[in-house]
Enzyme design. Structure first.
Site, PDB file in Angstrom:
ATOM      1  N   ASP A  92     -15.728  34.509  92.752  1.00  0.00           N
ATOM      2  CA  ASP A  92     -16.203  34.683  91.378  1.00  0.00           C
ATOM      3  C   ASP A  92     -15.569  35.854  90.653  1.00  0.00           C
ATOM      4  O   ASP A  92     -15.333  35.811  89.457  1.00  0.00           O
ATOM      5  CB  ASP A  92     -17.731  34.855  91.356  1.00  0.00           C
ATOM      6  CG  ASP A  92     -18.155  36.222  91.874  1.00  0.00           C
ATOM      7  OD1 ASP A  92     -17.800  36.569  93.027  1.00  0.00           O
ATOM      8  OD2 ASP A  92     -18.829  36.960  91.130  1.00  0.00           O
ATOM      9  N   ASP A  95     -14.742  40.241  94.576  1.00  0.00           N
ATOM     10  CA  ASP A  95     -15.139  40.194  95.982  1.00  0.00           C
ATOM     11  C   ASP A  95     -14.683  38.875  96.603  1.00  0.00           C
ATOM     12  O   ASP A  95     -13.888  38.148  96.013  1.00  0.00           O
ATOM     13  CB  ASP A  95     -16.651  40.387  96.116  1.00  0.00           C
ATOM     14  CG  ASP A  95     -17.423  39.369  95.284  1.00  0.00           C
ATOM     15  OD1 ASP A  95     -16.836  38.351  94.889  1.00  0.00           O
ATOM     16  OD2 ASP A  95     -18.618  39.598  95.022  1.00  0.00           O
ATOM     17  N   TYR A 239     -26.555  37.297  91.273  1.00  0.00           N
ATOM     18  CA  TYR A 239     -26.663  36.281  90.221  1.00  0.00           C
ATOM     19  C   TYR A 239     -28.096  35.777  90.152  1.00  0.00           C
ATOM     20  O   TYR A 239     -28.403  34.650  90.546  1.00  0.00           O
ATOM     21  CB  TYR A 239     -25.670  35.134  90.466  1.00  0.00           C
ATOM     22  CG  TYR A 239     -24.250  35.510  90.132  1.00  0.00           C
ATOM     23  CD1 TYR A 239     -23.821  35.577  88.808  1.00  0.00           C
ATOM     24  CD2 TYR A 239     -23.333  35.836  91.125  1.00  0.00           C
ATOM     25  CE1 TYR A 239     -22.525  35.940  88.487  1.00  0.00           C
ATOM     26  CE2 TYR A 239     -22.029  36.202  90.815  1.00  0.00           C
ATOM     27  CZ  TYR A 239     -21.636  36.252  89.494  1.00  0.00           C
ATOM     28  OH  TYR A 239     -20.348  36.620  89.171  1.00  0.00           O
ATOM     29  N   GLU A 474     -13.987  45.187  86.539  1.00  0.00           N
ATOM     30  CA  GLU A 474     -14.118  43.986  87.369  1.00  0.00           C
ATOM     31  C   GLU A 474     -13.973  42.734  86.513  1.00  0.00           C
ATOM     32  O   GLU A 474     -14.686  42.551  85.521  1.00  0.00           O
ATOM     33  CB  GLU A 474     -15.460  43.944  88.108  1.00  0.00           C
ATOM     34  CG  GLU A 474     -15.519  42.771  89.078  1.00  0.00           C
ATOM     35  CD  GLU A 474     -16.663  42.853  90.065  1.00  0.00           C
ATOM     36  OE1 GLU A 474     -16.589  42.199  91.116  1.00  0.00           O
ATOM     37  OE2 GLU A 474     -17.644  43.572  89.791  1.00  0.00           O
TER      38      GLU A 474
END
Length: 508
Positions: A92, A95, A239, A474
């Site tokens: 995603d 990571d 999430y 990120e």
């Protein structure tokens, strides 16, 4: 997605008063239109690079024509713990975890871009690449949802993953599996995945067998989501579905209606679904997307008090800074800012929705109504362009927030694969040493994460190009998936961004 060590903001120390004065002067120019209005970028290059980022996020066996040369095969034993094949899909963000909810939203919004801006993507030579990106996601989803009323929704233990800074090709962390089923439902994930498959079936309608597989699975997942109503908390705290599942149910029914025009979905949309006027479109909150898709169909929300067109208008009115119903914070430099950490998704998502909605408003010869104040479609396009231009460089700092693009682009994305040197297959990584070796050093990443749109500046337009400032640096797949349609429009249309012809969504 935020790491445990994510700072609360992108604000840096030092810099001095002179820098602040310069930033404020630039911000004033941007807001006045003296910079933003005249700005133009190489949007085709930005579009091409934004797609490359998605390819850098691929998991599984990479194809022979892989364009990201520093990436290799990874996650090749995903699913082995349950004796199933769960290779493929996308990581995603920075990571090495595959999360079902944001992955499905990435696919849904990519498919929408391919439908809404097909001529522009064709003209740019990128439609094939977008379709490949969609299929990389749908092939994986079909593996995850192979059984009825069951779905694998996550691969990788996020807590253990976040204790090791290593590229996915060499990750030693366990590939723990997470699932939803009749005993452990997950309405949001099932419904979002149904939306992804229904939208993708429309993209691949010329491949009848594949489109039929996608549509059949979409219908089953929608029924599973409706008949097992419960939020799945297994992806928290990374999430969490803060908005609940009603938006995903409406979103899924909307895409199934768009694809089939079947009355059963129309009935749910008009009589059962819960809808609400909100000021945000994101992986967690889908109402504005559904409302804009439904606006042309003259439908009312459940209860009949408001049309979906009115709710779509309310979203626009809440975002635009020059309406009496404005709710969304706009930074001094002109950027939408809702919260630190992946804030750019609200920038790219709003730009995408505004351009899609403006096309229909033109076709229908309608305006957005903010109370008694009409807003012309041209204003939506103007604001969408300004938001995308901010990310590309028309901002108080005069820098790009897209890796490998424009002026002074970021060099330290918070991203394991990009910041770790290519290691030989089978190299044993010491997780305890990995952060000191590859995360902490203040130097550019050895591998360019081309096209990655950063999480972005904070509410005061501050940005730190440091790996440890993850709220700033990120990237996420859904930031880019939402940008692709807007960049295609900017690349393929004239300066007023008006479509050359109406774009339709033909049913299956």
């Amino acid at each position: 997605m935020k790491e445990k060590h994510t700072p609360a903001s992108c604000r840096g120390g030092g810099g001095g008063g002179v820098r602040c004065v310069v930033a404020l002067l630039l911000a004033a120019l941007v807001l006045s239109g003296d910079v933003a209005g005249a700005t133009s970028f190489n949007y085709k290059d930005a579009l091409t690079k934004s797609i490359l980022f998605l390819e850098a996020q691929r998991s599984g066996k990479l194809p022979p024509d892989n364009r990201i040369k520093w990436r290799g095969d990874s996650g090749m034993e995903d699913g082995k713990l349950a004796h199933v094949d769960l290779t493929g899909g996308y990581y995603d963000a920075g990571d090495n975890v595959k999360y079902g909810l944001p992955l499905a939203f990435t696919v849904t919004t990519l498919a929408w871009a391919a439908l809404a801006f097909k001529p522009e993507l064709q003209a740019a030579g990128e439609l094939k690449h977008v379709q490949e990106a969609i299929r990389w996601g749908t092939d994986y989803i079909l593996k995850c949802a192979a059984k009825k009323n069951h779905m694998w929704v996550q691969v990788g233990d996020p807590n253990l993953d976040h204790q090791c800074w290593v590229r996915p090709e060499n990750m030693p962390t366990p590939r723990t599996l997470y699932q939803i089923d009749g005993n452990t439902p997950g309405t949001e994930i099932a419904a979002e995945t149904a939306a992804a498959l229904a939208a993708s079936a429309m993209v691949f309608r010329n491949d009848k067998n594949y489109a039929r597989r996608l549509m059949n699975k979409a219908k089953l997942l929608y029924q599973f989501a409706k008949s097992h109503l419960k939020t799945y908390d297994g992806e928290c705290p990374f999430y969490c579905s803060y908005s609940g599942y009603n938006d995903e149910l409406l979103w899924a029914a909307t895409w199934l209606f768009m694809a089939t025009k079947r009355q059963v979905y129309a009935d749910f949309i008009t009589h059962e679904a819960i809808s609400s006027s909100v000021a945000e479109f994101s992986w967690d909150l889908k109402y504005p997307g559904a409302q804009i898709l439904l606006a042309p169909h003259n439908m009312n929300a459940s209860g009949g008090m408001q049309s979906y067109k009115t709710q779509a208008d309310n979203f626009v009115c809440a975002v635009l800074p020059d309406t009496p119903f404005h709710q969304v914070f706009i930074t001094p430099g002109g950027m939408i800012h809702l919260r630190d950490g992946a804030n750019s998704q609200y920038v790219t998502g709003t730009a995408f929705l505004f351009l899609v909605y403006a096309d229909w408003l033109d076709t229908a010869r309608q305006d957005v109504m903010c109370g008694a104040t009409p807003i012309k479609p041209a204003r939506l396009r103007e604001f969408a362009k300004q938001q995308m231009d901010y990310l590309l460089g028309a901002n108080p700092r005069g820098r790009s927030y897209v890796v490998g693009f424009g002026s002074n682009p970021p060099t330290q994305p918070h991203h394991r694969g990009a910041s770790t040197p290519v290691l030989k297959p089978g190299t044993v990584v010491n997780c305890g040493m990995s952060f000191g070796d590859w995360f902490a050093p203040d130097r550019p990443n050895p591998n360019e994460l081309t096209g990655a749109i950063m999480g972005g500046p904070d509410g005061a337009d501050n940005f730190i190009d440091k790996r440890n400032a993850s709220a700033c640096t990120e990237p996420c797949t859904y930031i880019n998936s939402l940008a692709i349609g807007a960049l295609a429009a900017l690349a393929g249309r004239g300066p007023n961004l008006v479509a050359s012809k109406s774009h339709g969504y033909d049913q299956m």
